[in-house]
Design an enzyme around this catalytic site. Structure first.
Site, PDB file in Angstrom:
ATOM      1  N   HIS A   1     -10.099  -5.732  -2.616  1.00 34.28           N
ATOM      2  CA  HIS A   1      -8.766  -5.909  -2.019  1.00 34.28           C
ATOM      3  C   HIS A   1      -8.903  -6.083  -0.514  1.00 34.28           C
ATOM      4  O   HIS A   1      -9.851  -5.597   0.104  1.00 34.28           O
ATOM      5  CB  HIS A   1      -7.858  -4.713  -2.335  1.00 34.28           C
ATOM      6  CG  HIS A   1      -8.438  -3.396  -1.932  1.00 34.28           C
ATOM      7  ND1 HIS A   1      -9.367  -2.727  -2.705  1.00 34.28           N
ATOM      8  CD2 HIS A   1      -8.250  -2.634  -0.824  1.00 34.28           C
ATOM      9  CE1 HIS A   1      -9.697  -1.604  -2.102  1.00 34.28           C
ATOM     10  NE2 HIS A   1      -9.052  -1.533  -0.947  1.00 34.28           N
ATOM     11  N   PHE A   2      -7.912  -6.796   0.039  1.00 28.40           N
ATOM     12  CA  PHE A   2      -7.817  -7.006   1.482  1.00 28.40           C
ATOM     13  C   PHE A   2      -6.575  -6.279   1.979  1.00 28.40           C
ATOM     14  O   PHE A   2      -5.500  -6.423   1.395  1.00 28.40           O
ATOM     15  CB  PHE A   2      -7.699  -8.504   1.799  1.00 28.40           C
ATOM     16  CG  PHE A   2      -8.942  -9.285   1.461  1.00 28.40           C
ATOM     17  CD1 PHE A   2      -9.179  -9.716   0.158  1.00 28.40           C
ATOM     18  CD2 PHE A   2      -9.880  -9.583   2.445  1.00 28.40           C
ATOM     19  CE1 PHE A   2     -10.320 -10.434  -0.160  1.00 28.40           C
ATOM     20  CE2 PHE A   2     -11.027 -10.305   2.140  1.00 28.40           C
ATOM     21  CZ  PHE A   2     -11.254 -10.724   0.836  1.00 28.40           C
ATOM     22  N   HIS A   3      -6.727  -5.520   3.060  1.00 31.06           N
ATOM     23  CA  HIS A   3      -5.585  -4.872   3.723  1.00 31.06           C
ATOM     24  C   HIS A   3      -4.990  -5.846   4.733  1.00 31.06           C
ATOM     25  O   HIS A   3      -5.731  -6.434   5.539  1.00 31.06           O
ATOM     26  CB  HIS A   3      -6.045  -3.643   4.509  1.00 31.06           C
ATOM     27  CG  HIS A   3      -6.633  -2.548   3.678  1.00 31.06           C
ATOM     28  ND1 HIS A   3      -5.923  -1.430   3.300  1.00 31.06           N
ATOM     29  CD2 HIS A   3      -7.875  -2.395   3.145  1.00 31.06           C
ATOM     30  CE1 HIS A   3      -6.700  -0.621   2.581  1.00 31.06           C
ATOM     31  NE2 HIS A   3      -7.892  -1.191   2.477  1.00 31.06           N
TER      32      HIS A   3
ATOM     33  N   GLN B   1     -14.468   2.366   1.593  1.00 32.31           N
ATOM     34  CA  GLN B   1     -13.788   1.943   0.361  1.00 32.31           C
ATOM     35  C   GLN B   1     -13.492   3.152  -0.522  1.00 32.31           C
ATOM     36  O   GLN B   1     -14.372   4.002  -0.747  1.00 32.31           O
ATOM     37  CB  GLN B   1     -14.649   0.932  -0.413  1.00 32.31           C
ATOM     38  CG  GLN B   1     -13.922   0.343  -1.622  1.00 32.31           C
ATOM     39  CD  GLN B   1     -14.731  -0.724  -2.361  1.00 32.31           C
ATOM     40  OE1 GLN B   1     -15.918  -0.909  -2.086  1.00 32.31           O
ATOM     41  NE2 GLN B   1     -14.096  -1.414  -3.284  1.00 32.31           N
TER      42      GLN B   1
ATOM     43  N   ASP C   1       0.864  -1.189   0.000  1.00 35.70           N
ATOM     44  CA  ASP C   1       0.000   0.000   0.000  1.00 35.70           C
ATOM     45  C   ASP C   1       0.904   1.244   0.000  1.00 35.70           C
ATOM     46  O   ASP C   1       1.849   1.328   0.790  1.00 35.70           O
ATOM     47  CB  ASP C   1      -0.894  -0.020   1.245  1.00 35.70           C
ATOM     48  CG  ASP C   1      -2.039   0.969   1.157  1.00 35.70           C
ATOM     49  OD1 ASP C   1      -3.189   0.538   1.242  1.00 35.70           O
ATOM     50  OD2 ASP C   1      -1.769   2.185   1.003  1.00 35.70           O
TER      51      ASP C   1
HETATM   52  P1  5GP Z   1      -9.782   1.202   0.408  1.00 34.93           P
HETATM   53  O1  5GP Z   1     -10.172   2.456   1.106  1.00 34.93           O
HETATM   54  O2  5GP Z   1     -10.371   1.176  -0.981  1.00 34.93           O
HETATM   55  O3  5GP Z   1     -10.055  -0.047   1.185  1.00 34.93           O
HETATM   56  O4  5GP Z   1      -8.200   1.243   0.287  1.00 34.93           O
HETATM   57  C1  5GP Z   1      -7.500   1.649  -0.821  1.00 34.93           C
HETATM   58  C2  5GP Z   1      -6.046   1.623  -0.431  1.00 34.93           C
HETATM   59  O5  5GP Z   1      -5.284   1.801  -1.610  1.00 34.93           O
HETATM   60  C3  5GP Z   1      -5.614   2.719   0.548  1.00 34.93           C
HETATM   61  O6  5GP Z   1      -5.054   2.122   1.695  1.00 34.93           O
HETATM   62  C4  5GP Z   1      -4.589   3.533  -0.238  1.00 34.93           C
HETATM   63  O7  5GP Z   1      -3.517   3.941   0.565  1.00 34.93           O
HETATM   64  C5  5GP Z   1      -4.153   2.578  -1.324  1.00 34.93           C
HETATM   65  N1  5GP Z   1      -3.777   3.186  -2.577  1.00 34.93           N
HETATM   66  C6  5GP Z   1      -4.386   4.238  -3.202  1.00 34.93           C
HETATM   67  N2  5GP Z   1      -3.778   4.481  -4.385  1.00 34.93           N
HETATM   68  C7  5GP Z   1      -2.784   3.559  -4.504  1.00 34.93           C
HETATM   69  C8  5GP Z   1      -1.802   3.308  -5.534  1.00 34.93           C
HETATM   70  O8  5GP Z   1      -1.730   3.987  -6.555  1.00 34.93           O
HETATM   71  N3  5GP Z   1      -0.956   2.263  -5.316  1.00 34.93           N
HETATM   72  C9  5GP Z   1      -1.003   1.488  -4.193  1.00 34.93           C
HETATM   73  N4  5GP Z   1      -0.112   0.482  -4.092  1.00 34.93           N
HETATM   74  N5  5GP Z   1      -1.914   1.715  -3.205  1.00 34.93           N
HETATM   75  C10 5GP Z   1      -2.784   2.732  -3.366  1.00 34.93           C
END
Ligand code: 5GP
Length: 142
Positions: free
Chosen positions: A105-107, A99, A36
């Site tokens: 995706h999984f963190h 989201q 991330d």
């Molecule tokens: P969500 O809120 O959708 O569960 O998490 C999206 C995650 O993607 C966030 O933790 C954010 O830091 C990460 N993220 C956003 N843009 C990018 C990117 O361009 N590359 C990577 N590797 N992670 C990203």
């Protein structure tokens, strides 16, 4: 309420197509894992199925069963690589749940007793740090 359809212009679809770079730690025919860019703790890794779905709600059972095995594999590697006390696994569905990128995706986030998490989608990490953290996870998996 009906959710929007999958949109293949999302940033993770671009990473999957190789259109933008990532610090990858694992890939097989069905899943991929990379760092991330705004980690909530050092070692924060994302695991995705390659099969397109907006989030868990519209994912196929096949894609889910394949990706959860990779979640476990990467979680164990992250725990070892960062000598973590525990592993926090998070997955958000739709904006109201947090989201921000609309490809499932999984963190995977290492936790250490007494250390607070940084904010979600907070500060961009240095590329060199991400590369070194990816290296540690790859080493722990080998
Ligand atoms: P969500 O809120 O959708 O569960 O998490 C999206 C995650 O993607 C966030 O933790 C954010 O830091 C990460 N993220 C956003 N843009 C990018 C990117 O361009 N590359 C990577 N590797 N992670 C990203």
């Amino acid at each position: 309420m009906t959710s929007p359809a999958y949109d293949s212009s999302n940033i993770f679809a671009k990473i999957l197509r190789g259109e933008i770079p990532s610090h990858k730690v694992y890939e097989d025919d069905h899943s991929v894992a990379f760092m991330d860019v705004m980690p909530q703790a050092p070692g924060h890794t994302l695991v995705l199925p390659k099969h397109p779905s907006r989030n868990l709600l519209d994912a196929s059972p096949e894609a889910l069963s394949q990706v959860i095995r990779v979640v476990q594999k990467v979680a164990n590697a992250v725990k070892d690589a960062f000598d973590a006390d525990g592993i926090y696994i998070a997955q958000f569905n739709e904006p109201s749940a947090g989201q921000t990128v609309f490809h499932l995706h999984f963190h995977i986030i290492p936790r250490h007793e007494g250390t607070a998490l940084k904010p979600h989608s907070g500060k961009m990490e240095d590329g060199g740090v991400l590369a070194e953290n990816a290296r540690k996870i790859i080493e722990a998996m080998s």
